[in-house]
Write an enzyme that holds these catalytic residues in place. Structure first.
Site, PDB file in Angstrom:
ATOM      1  N   GLY A  23     -62.945 -17.641  21.222  1.00 42.54           N
ATOM      2  CA  GLY A  23     -62.891 -16.973  22.517  1.00 42.54           C
ATOM      3  C   GLY A  23     -64.286 -16.663  23.010  1.00 42.54           C
ATOM      4  O   GLY A  23     -65.291 -17.129  22.446  1.00 42.54           O
ATOM      5  N   GLY A  24     -64.359 -15.851  24.062  1.00 45.98           N
ATOM      6  CA  GLY A  24     -65.652 -15.528  24.637  1.00 45.98           C
ATOM      7  C   GLY A  24     -66.594 -14.846  23.665  1.00 45.98           C
ATOM      8  O   GLY A  24     -67.762 -15.217  23.538  1.00 45.98           O
ATOM      9  N   MET A  25     -66.083 -13.841  22.944  1.00 49.59           N
ATOM     10  CA  MET A  25     -66.920 -13.075  22.025  1.00 49.59           C
ATOM     11  C   MET A  25     -66.315 -13.018  20.625  1.00 49.59           C
ATOM     12  O   MET A  25     -66.684 -12.162  19.828  1.00 49.59           O
ATOM     13  CB  MET A  25     -67.101 -11.639  22.559  1.00 49.59           C
ATOM     14  CG  MET A  25     -67.881 -11.559  23.868  1.00 49.59           C
ATOM     15  SD  MET A  25     -69.585 -12.100  23.688  1.00 49.59           S
ATOM     16  CE  MET A  25     -70.249 -10.781  22.674  1.00 49.59           C
ATOM     17  N   VAL A  28     -61.661 -16.899  15.395  1.00 49.10           N
ATOM     18  CA  VAL A  28     -60.626 -16.634  14.401  1.00 49.10           C
ATOM     19  C   VAL A  28     -60.625 -17.783  13.400  1.00 49.10           C
ATOM     20  O   VAL A  28     -60.561 -18.960  13.777  1.00 49.10           O
ATOM     21  CB  VAL A  28     -59.239 -16.480  15.049  1.00 49.10           C
ATOM     22  CG1 VAL A  28     -58.189 -16.217  13.978  1.00 49.10           C
ATOM     23  CG2 VAL A  28     -59.239 -15.354  16.068  1.00 49.10           C
ATOM     24  N   ASP A 140     -52.920  -6.861  28.355  1.00 47.45           N
ATOM     25  CA  ASP A 140     -53.341  -8.266  28.419  1.00 47.45           C
ATOM     26  C   ASP A 140     -52.230  -9.202  27.948  1.00 47.45           C
ATOM     27  O   ASP A 140     -52.481 -10.181  27.238  1.00 47.45           O
ATOM     28  CB  ASP A 140     -54.602  -8.476  27.578  1.00 47.45           C
ATOM     29  CG  ASP A 140     -55.382  -9.726  28.010  1.00 47.45           C
ATOM     30  OD1 ASP A 140     -55.200 -10.171  29.163  1.00 47.45           O
ATOM     31  OD2 ASP A 140     -56.172 -10.247  27.204  1.00 47.45           O
TER      32      ASP A 140
END
Length: 545
Positions: A23-25, A28, A140
């Site tokens: 992901g962006g930051m 996994v 979210d």
């Protein structure tokens, strides 16, 4: 970029296997546990600066306190290191995201399956919003944050922007969310609450049911976009998507009730639930599960199979024959879990009360107490099967292979499963020999019969045990640790619902479920029309003329 390479070991225990997602930051990883051999975990690496430390710790502390079947369990947390990376170790969910499932469906998601997943999410949202001392607003909810495991359970992941609801706060500290799924108030400086998550649930259902359109751009009723969808389902989604939170459903429980009223079954408002018998007969496939002797595990296998089939189709019904000593109601903790006003199909009213349904499975246990039970003949069975409205019906006959009623049921079945276990001395009983003879006759007559080896343990005589059957076993189910069975019993749940056991059983049954399901069928069985209904109907007509 991922910081850890395959083979890297975290905290001397978790060895990275591969990257699962980026992901962006965050990244996994799939990791092997070096202490618990064979155990695998998901490790979430988060990169941040000092200002994020409080948020990262808050997410970890929040997840550690949560305990729900639709959430991954957090087992370890490592605070930021010198490079500014922290790590969460959690359950590895083997499956796909809801978005991946949607794409596999050719972006034409079956309405009943979408509703089944939404009902599970309603249960989770109720837990987050009302089942705790301090309510949690997820904020979210979107298809890529919902995982579907091997048992068909949804799991909500990534709590990075969840927040504890504070009634005395006028606004959120940060307005964050995913455009297309986030509630309008998340971008207006207003405080989010439980109704914000319900809006996101509606936006997600709209996306899945409309073929991938977003409500915030389409701005059309789902009914207008897809006239073929049930009106009651569209009305529920439209209400979830109201601009004003006061006009939405006010709780996840209220939303769940609205969705349950739509789903096919007694009392449902979907016109399809009132379809003519010939239409209703097109989908259900009947599978009979029986044991060669008492204790081999017919009921255990029937439940495991139903969960595997429901995961692939979104629906299955399990019915228990009333012969012998019925035990399904007790195993399901029916006194606690059956809906109010529930009646047994073996009662005089034929089970006309509320349908007992959980996670896409409709349960039809026989009444457990002793006493005279009405005969469950062809006409009575026909009416019941019509009401089930499920792609699969799994019938647990226990050891009753030989009674006229059981033979009639097996004759109607699309397949029969014969269950045996490693206690081979039981095969020497005259009763077991008669059942094996009956099963051989069924095979010779062309009935698909599969042998299921249950409670398989690693012993030197394993191959000899499996060779005792007339044919190789189609599936070999693992022996379940008795401690896990006892623990589940004391917790009031099925051992089948424990994630690790659920995965093992689903994998063991895959040789059969792969025969009966296809990934491109939209959740429908691959075989043709069920012949059992016309046969039964013909018998009834002949008996009346």
């Amino acid at each position: 970029m991922p910081r850890l390479q395959p083979g890297a070991v975290l905290a001397g225990r978790y060895r990275m296997v591969r990257v699962l997602g980026v992901g962006g930051m965050s990244t996994v990883y799939l990791a092997d546990d070096l202490k618990l051999k064979g155990k695998r975990w998901a490790v979430k690496e988060q990169r941040h600066d000092a200002r994020d430390l409080g948020r990262i710790k808050a997410e970890a502390e929040m997840l550690v306190r949560l305990d729900h079947v639709h959430l991954p369990h957090i087992v370890d947390f490592f605070p930021p290191d010198a490079d500014g990376c922290s790590y969460l170790v959690m359950d590895y969910i083997e499956g796909m995201t809801l978005l991946e499932w949607f794409e596999r469906c050719g972006r034409q998601a079956p309405a009943e399956q979408v509703a089944a997943y939404a009902l599970q999410l309603c249960e989770l949202l109720h837990y987050l919003h009302e089942g705790r001392r301090e309510a949690i607003v997820y904020r979210d909810l979107k298809p890529s944050n919902v995982m579907i495991d091997g048992s068909g359970h949804v799991k909500l992941v990534d709590f990075g922007i969840a927040r504890s609801y504070k009634a005395d706060s006028a606004a959120d500290t940060m307005q964050i969310g995913t455009i297309g799924f986030a509630a309008p108030e998340q971008f207006k400086g207003a405080q989010t609450d439980a109704r914000s998550d319900l809006y996101s649930l509606g936006a997600m259902m709209y996306f899945l049911l409309s073929g991938g359109q977003h409500y915030y751009t389409a701005r059309k009723s789902l009914r207008h976009l897809k006239p073929s969808l049930p009106e009651a389902l569209c009305a529920a989604v439209d209400k979830l998507l109201r601009e004003d939170p006061a006009e939405r459903f006010q709780s996840a429980r209220e939303a769940k009730r609205a969705l349950e009223r739509w789903r096919p079954g007694p009392g449902g408002s979907d016109p399809a639930s009132r379809a003519a018998p010939a239409e209703a007969a097109a989908a259900p496939k009947l599978i009979v599960v029986g044991a060669l002797y008492a204790g081999a595990g017919a009921t255990f296998t029937a439940v495991a199979l139903s969960k595997a089939l429901a995961a692939g189709t979104g629906g299955c019904a399990v019915i228990e024959r009333s012969a012998g000593e019925p035990e399904l109601f007790a195993q399901l903790f029916g006194e606690k879990r059956a809906p109010g006003g529930y009646s047994f199909y073996t009662d005089e009213d034929g089970g006309a009360g509320p349908v007992w349904e959980e996670d896409g499975i409709a349960w039809y246990p026989a009444r457990p107490d002793a006493g005279e039970r009405p005969e469950w003949g062809a006409e009575r069975r026909l009416r019941l099967f019509y009401r089930m409205k499920k792609p699969f019906i799994v019938a647990d006959i226990g050891t009753d292979w030989l009674s006229p009623e059981a033979k009639e049921l097996i004759e109607e079945a699309d397949a029969a499963l014969a269950v045996f276990d490693p206690l081979v001395y039981k095969l020497e009983s005259p009763e077991a020999a008669l059942r094996l003879s009956e099963i051989r006759s069924l095979r010779e007559a062309g009935k698909p019969v599969h042998y299921i080896a249950n409670k398989a343990v690693r012993t030197g005589g394993r191959s000899e045990w499996l060779s005792l059957m007339p044919e190789p076993a189609s599936c070999v189910l693992p022996a379940i640790d008795f401690a896990a069975v006892v623990e589940a019993c004391w917790q009031g749940e099925l051992v089948h619902d424990k994630p690790e056991i659920s995965r093992r059983l689903a994998a063991a049954l895959r040789p059969l479920t792969a025969l009966w399901l296809t990934p491109n069928s939209g959740g429908k069985p691959i075989w043709p029309r069920w012949a059992g209904i016309p046969r039964l109907y013909g018998k009834m007509v002949r008996s009346r003329t």
